[in-house]
Design a protein around this motif. Structure first.
Motif, mmCIF file in Angstrom:
data_model
loop_
_atom_site.group_PDB
_atom_site.id
_atom_site.type_symbol
_atom_site.label_atom_id
_atom_site.label_comp_id
_atom_site.label_asym_id
_atom_site.label_seq_id
_atom_site.Cartn_x
_atom_site.Cartn_y
_atom_site.Cartn_z
ATOM 1 N N CYS A 295 9.615 7.304 11.035
ATOM 2 C CA CYS A 295 9.039 5.841 10.458
ATOM 3 C C CYS A 295 9.154 5.591 11.601
ATOM 4 O O CYS A 295 9.530 5.014 12.813
ATOM 5 C CB CYS A 295 9.554 6.086 9.260
ATOM 6 N N GLY B 35 11.761 3.400 11.836
ATOM 7 C CA GLY B 35 13.176 3.004 12.442
ATOM 8 C C GLY B 35 13.208 3.954 13.226
ATOM 9 O O GLY B 35 14.099 3.437 14.237
ATOM 10 N N CYS C 250 18.644 0.949 12.036
ATOM 11 C CA CYS C 250 16.999 0.719 11.983
ATOM 12 C C CYS C 250 17.368 -0.851 10.808
ATOM 13 O O CYS C 250 18.052 -1.648 10.712
ATOM 14 C CB CYS C 250 16.868 1.307 10.845
ATOM 15 N N CYS D 135 14.030 1.687 1.399
ATOM 16 C CA CYS D 135 13.263 1.477 2.402
ATOM 17 C C CYS D 135 11.623 2.106 1.983
ATOM 18 O O CYS D 135 11.876 3.422 1.123
ATOM 19 C CB CYS D 135 13.783 2.380 3.844
HETATM 20 S S1 SF4 Z 1 15.599 2.613 7.038
HETATM 21 FE FE1 SF4 Z 1 15.319 4.638 7.263
HETATM 22 S S2 SF4 Z 1 13.367 5.091 6.603
HETATM 23 FE FE2 SF4 Z 1 13.314 3.393 6.543
HETATM 24 S S3 SF4 Z 1 12.212 2.333 8.676
HETATM 25 FE FE3 SF4 Z 1 14.703 2.273 8.698
HETATM 26 S S4 SF4 Z 1 15.091 4.667 9.614
HETATM 27 FE FE4 SF4 Z 1 13.116 4.839 8.736
#
Ligand code: SF4
Length: 283
Positions: free
Chosen positions: A12, A14, A94, A191
């Protein structure tokens, strides 16, 4: 046998950002420690270790130099300790997790009790709880919430939980506690990335006869993705690496679908696709 990839799979944004930030630091400044594994994937952790990133479970193990916080984020006391120890910080939290942390902090400061829809032991949830500075708790079971401190309640979610499940949780908790509540706020901090992978595997299942899910068995999001894949009713194989694929799984299969959890690197997915082609697919 044809091999089809899900429309959305693997890292993903993040997690990709976190790995890239650590790699950039290693290249430009040298070795560092990471507080916990930067991603739930043994192969990526191993590769980063070879480049100089060692995993520590406690800041006391860092000694000196730099430490990276993972995409899951941490509580304010960890930032305070990093400062106190004089360590350099590589903060890969993230941005979506950061928004949830800010919501937890701001709502707690406004006097709300914060209820987090999430797994209490998960690192992201532990971080979120810390941001409430003692004015919150986490659970997945609305029946467990018998009472709260005060009469103002705010509800947020662990980012990887489903949006619909979160709102059902909110409705049930509020239904139970409403006679005692004066003010309620529900903030959707889920998310969209996790849901996109689930949706994509459901779409993929309509075009194939078997599914392969690539990713660590210790990654919660990959396990959930495999569960969603199984629920489609197709034979589903959750593997960590290409060598685990068995030719007999695909006897009589004309089309196989491949997907991967949010912590699975692209290179691993490519190896799986190549191996499936060797087992009888079209290159
Ligand atoms: S919240 Fe978690 S799943 Fe969503 S983009 Fe960020 S790291 Fe990835």
């Amino acid at each position: 046998m044809k091999v089809e990839l899900a429309e959305v799979y693997g890292f993903c944004p993040g997690v990709r950002r976190a790995v890239e930030m650590v790699e950039a630091y290693l290249q430009e400044k040298g070795p560092l420690a990471t507080l916990g594994a930067i991603v739930h994937n043994a192969q990526v952790v191993e590769e980063l270790a070879q480049k100089g990133a060692r995993v520590v479970e406690d800041l006391a193990e860092v000694g000196e130099g730099a430490v990276a916080i993972t995409a899951h984020g941490v509580g304010p006391e960890v930032f305070e300790e990093i400062r106190r120890r004089g360590l350099s910080l590589v903060d890969t939290t993230c941005p979506i997790v950061r928004r949830a942390q800010e919501a937890a902090r701001d709502l707690a400061e406004e006097g709300f009790f914060i209820l987090i829809y999430g797994e209490e032991a998960h690192p992201e949830v532990r971080g979120l709880l810390s941001w409430t500075r003692g004015r919150g708790r986490a659970t997945l079971n609305p029946a467990e919430v018998q009472e709260i401190e005060g009469n103002r309640l705010a509800l947020i979610s662990q980012t990887t939980k489903g949006r619909q499940e979160f709102w059902s949780f909110v409705a049930e908790v509020v239904g139970r506690l409403s006679p005692r509540l004066r003010e309620v706020r529900g903030l959707d901090t889920t998310c969209p990335e996790t849901g996109r992978r689930y949706q994509a595997v459901k779409e993929l299942s309509k075009k194939v006869e078997a599914l392969v899910v690539v990713g660590s068995r210790n990654s919660a999001n990959t396990r959930k993705l495999a569960e969603v894949a199984r629920q489609t009713g197709l034979p589903t194989f959750h593997i960590e690496r290409a060598e685990e694929l068995r030719p007999e799984w695909f006897r009589g299969v004309g089309r196989v679908g491949v997907t991967a959890g949010a912590s699975t690197p692209d290179a691993l997915v490519r190896e799986v696709v190549d191996r499936l082609h060797q087992l009888g697919g079209d290159p």
